[in-house]
Write an enzyme that holds these catalytic residues in place. Structure first.
Site, mmCIF file in Angstrom:
data_model
loop_
_atom_site.group_PDB
_atom_site.id
_atom_site.type_symbol
_atom_site.label_atom_id
_atom_site.label_comp_id
_atom_site.label_asym_id
_atom_site.label_seq_id
_atom_site.Cartn_x
_atom_site.Cartn_y
_atom_site.Cartn_z
ATOM 1 N N MET A 52 0.847 -1.197 0.000
ATOM 2 C CA MET A 52 0.000 0.000 0.000
ATOM 3 C C MET A 52 0.885 1.251 0.000
ATOM 4 O O MET A 52 0.439 2.333 0.373
ATOM 5 C CB MET A 52 -0.938 -0.007 1.207
ATOM 6 C CG MET A 52 -1.907 -1.194 1.161
ATOM 7 S SD MET A 52 -3.461 -0.921 2.039
ATOM 8 C CE MET A 52 -2.881 -0.619 3.693
ATOM 9 N N GLY A 53 2.142 1.113 -0.402
ATOM 10 C CA GLY A 53 3.039 2.260 -0.493
ATOM 11 C C GLY A 53 3.563 2.690 0.863
ATOM 12 O O GLY A 53 3.546 1.912 1.820
ATOM 13 N N ARG A 107 12.121 -0.297 4.779
ATOM 14 C CA ARG A 107 13.071 -1.405 4.651
ATOM 15 C C ARG A 107 12.373 -2.773 4.616
ATOM 16 O O ARG A 107 12.875 -3.715 4.021
ATOM 17 C CB ARG A 107 14.045 -1.315 5.840
ATOM 18 C CG ARG A 107 15.346 -1.983 5.641
ATOM 19 C CD ARG A 107 16.424 -1.416 6.559
ATOM 20 N NE ARG A 107 15.999 -0.966 7.858
ATOM 21 C CZ ARG A 107 15.795 -1.748 8.933
ATOM 22 N NH1 ARG A 107 15.963 -3.049 8.844
ATOM 23 N NH2 ARG A 107 15.430 -1.221 10.085
ATOM 24 N N GLY A 108 11.215 -2.868 5.254
ATOM 25 C CA GLY A 108 10.480 -4.131 5.225
ATOM 26 C C GLY A 108 10.031 -4.483 3.810
ATOM 27 O O GLY A 108 10.106 -5.642 3.381
ATOM 28 N N HIS A 109 9.585 -3.467 3.074
ATOM 29 C CA HIS A 109 9.172 -3.724 1.690
ATOM 30 C C HIS A 109 10.387 -4.057 0.814
ATOM 31 O O HIS A 109 10.312 -4.920 -0.058
ATOM 32 C CB HIS A 109 8.447 -2.495 1.116
ATOM 33 C CG HIS A 109 7.182 -2.136 1.835
ATOM 34 N ND1 HIS A 109 7.075 -1.038 2.652
ATOM 35 C CD2 HIS A 109 5.966 -2.744 1.865
ATOM 36 C CE1 HIS A 109 5.853 -0.971 3.154
ATOM 37 N NE2 HIS A 109 5.159 -1.996 2.702
ATOM 38 N N LYS A 131 5.021 -9.885 9.163
ATOM 39 C CA LYS A 131 4.504 -8.975 10.198
ATOM 40 C C LYS A 131 2.980 -9.044 10.239
ATOM 41 O O LYS A 131 2.376 -9.042 11.297
ATOM 42 C CB LYS A 131 4.965 -7.551 9.937
ATOM 43 C CG LYS A 131 4.628 -6.685 11.119
ATOM 44 C CD LYS A 131 4.730 -5.236 10.824
ATOM 45 C CE LYS A 131 3.663 -4.508 11.566
ATOM 46 N NZ LYS A 131 2.583 -4.055 10.733
ATOM 47 N N SER A 138 6.703 -0.639 10.059
ATOM 48 C CA SER A 138 5.344 -0.534 9.547
ATOM 49 C C SER A 138 5.145 0.877 9.027
ATOM 50 O O SER A 138 5.655 1.836 9.629
ATOM 51 C CB SER A 138 4.346 -0.805 10.679
ATOM 52 O OG SER A 138 3.056 -0.336 10.320
ATOM 53 N N ARG A 164 2.607 2.488 9.352
ATOM 54 C CA ARG A 164 1.819 3.202 10.372
ATOM 55 C C ARG A 164 2.697 3.736 11.510
ATOM 56 O O ARG A 164 2.226 4.561 12.296
ATOM 57 C CB ARG A 164 0.709 2.307 10.933
ATOM 58 C CG ARG A 164 -0.418 2.091 9.939
ATOM 59 C CD ARG A 164 -1.631 1.419 10.580
ATOM 60 N NE ARG A 164 -2.796 1.487 9.712
ATOM 61 C CZ ARG A 164 -3.204 0.502 8.910
ATOM 62 N NH1 ARG A 164 -2.542 -0.629 8.872
ATOM 63 N NH2 ARG A 164 -4.279 0.654 8.141
HETATM 64 O O1 PAF Z 1 -0.100 -5.750 3.524
HETATM 65 C C1 PAF Z 1 -0.522 -4.825 2.797
HETATM 66 O O2 PAF Z 1 0.164 -3.844 2.540
HETATM 67 C C2 PAF Z 1 -1.917 -4.930 2.203
HETATM 68 O O3 PAF Z 1 -2.795 -5.521 3.099
HETATM 69 C C3 PAF Z 1 -1.936 -5.655 0.833
HETATM 70 C C4 PAF Z 1 -1.488 -7.097 0.950
HETATM 71 C C5 PAF Z 1 -1.038 -4.907 -0.141
HETATM 72 C C6 PAF Z 1 -3.365 -5.653 0.277
HETATM 73 O O4 PAF Z 1 -3.855 -4.362 0.111
#
Ligand code: PAF
Length: 266
Positions: free
Chosen positions: A14-15, A19-21, A133, A169, A171
């Site tokens: 979700m943008g 670092r986790g992504h 996570k 996260s 958030r």
């Molecule tokens: O983990 C997330 O960022 C979201 O729940 C996902 C898997 C991209 C679905 O919108």
């Protein structure tokens, strides 16, 4: 990309990347995949009083991060593309999605299952990567992929943490500096409970101690602190198979979740 023959990986996000992504992109690249990353802040997985409007959006920084990480393609559809006016379908997963975040956030996992299915259909990856996570989310995705005979391999990637243990996260950006300091209590309380249970300690007592520690630190409400079977997410009161300690609690206005594997000491 397909002509090149290398497997195509999808990393749905979700943008507001961190670092986790990047660890998800790295995991995909280390398997020789060409990596497609999707960015879509999915409205159907947010409840009416949740943070859809406030959710951080920083596409330019995200693009720079993805380029540096070696992602091959970004898929960033808009809401009208994903949910045209006559859209009328929802994928509802029973069992594994019902407790915990499923109970605390009604409709959340149907929103996730629906959007992830759409992303799978659009990108048609061979393999998809998700962070551990969101442990229940990963279990829900594994469930519907198996149930619907979706031919995509699902890989869970370990949680990335800051130096003080807080799980990364998007958030975390909501936390004030004071809350950010307090937030480290969550991984610490879970770590202590996991160690106590691993040593053979009483599960209920360990969960109660972790809950009390969070309450003392100012987490409110505490949605759950539970020991669950790692595959079914059903609560367990003894350690006799792969288990996970999971928790969700609010600090100020920010809802934090975390989880740890629990293993018996040998
Ligand atoms: O983990 C997330 O960022 C979201 O729940 C996902 C898997 C991209 C679905 O919108």
């Amino acid at each position: 990309m397909r002509i090149s023959g290398a497997p195509v990986a999808l990393v749905p996000t979700m943008g507001a990347l961190h670092r986790g992504h990047v660890a998800l992109v790295d995991a995909a690249r280390s398997r020789g995949c060409q990596v497609v990353v999707s960015i879509f802040v999915n409205p159907t997985q947010f409840g009416p009083n949740e943070d859809l409007d406030a959710y951080p959006r920083r596409e330019a920084a995200d693009v720079a991060m993805l380029e540096a990480a070696g992602a091959a393609l970004l898929w960033a559809p808009d809401v009208a593309t994903m949910y045209p006016q006559d859209f009328a379908t929802s994928i509802s997963v029973g069992g594994v999605s019902e407790r915990w975040d499923g109970a605390a956030r009604p409709g959340h996992f149907a929103g996730v299952a629906t959007v992830v299915t759409k992303l799978f259909q659009q990108v048609k990856p061979d393999i998809a990567f998700f962070g551990e996570k969101d442990f229940q989310q990963l279990a829900v995705i594994r469930r519907f992929v198996a149930d619907l005979d979706i031919d995509i391999e699902i890989i869970g990637v370990p949680t990335q943490r800051d130096d003080d243990g807080l799980a990364l996260s998007s958030r975390n950006a909501y936390l004030s500096p004071e809350e950010r300091v307090t937030a480290r209590t969550l991984p610490r309380a879970l770590g202590e409970a996991a160690a106590a249970i691993g040593r053979g300690g009483d599960v209920a007592a360990a969960l109660a101690a972790a809950t009390a520690r969070l309450a003392e630190a100012g987490f409110d409400p505490i949605d759950y602190v539970a020991l669950v079977d790692a595959a079914t997410l059903e609560p367990v009161d003894r350690l006799d198979g792969p288990a996970r300690l999971i928790a969700a609690a609010k600090l100020g206005g920010t809802r934090l979740i975390d989880n740890l594997a629990v293993e018996p000491d040998l």
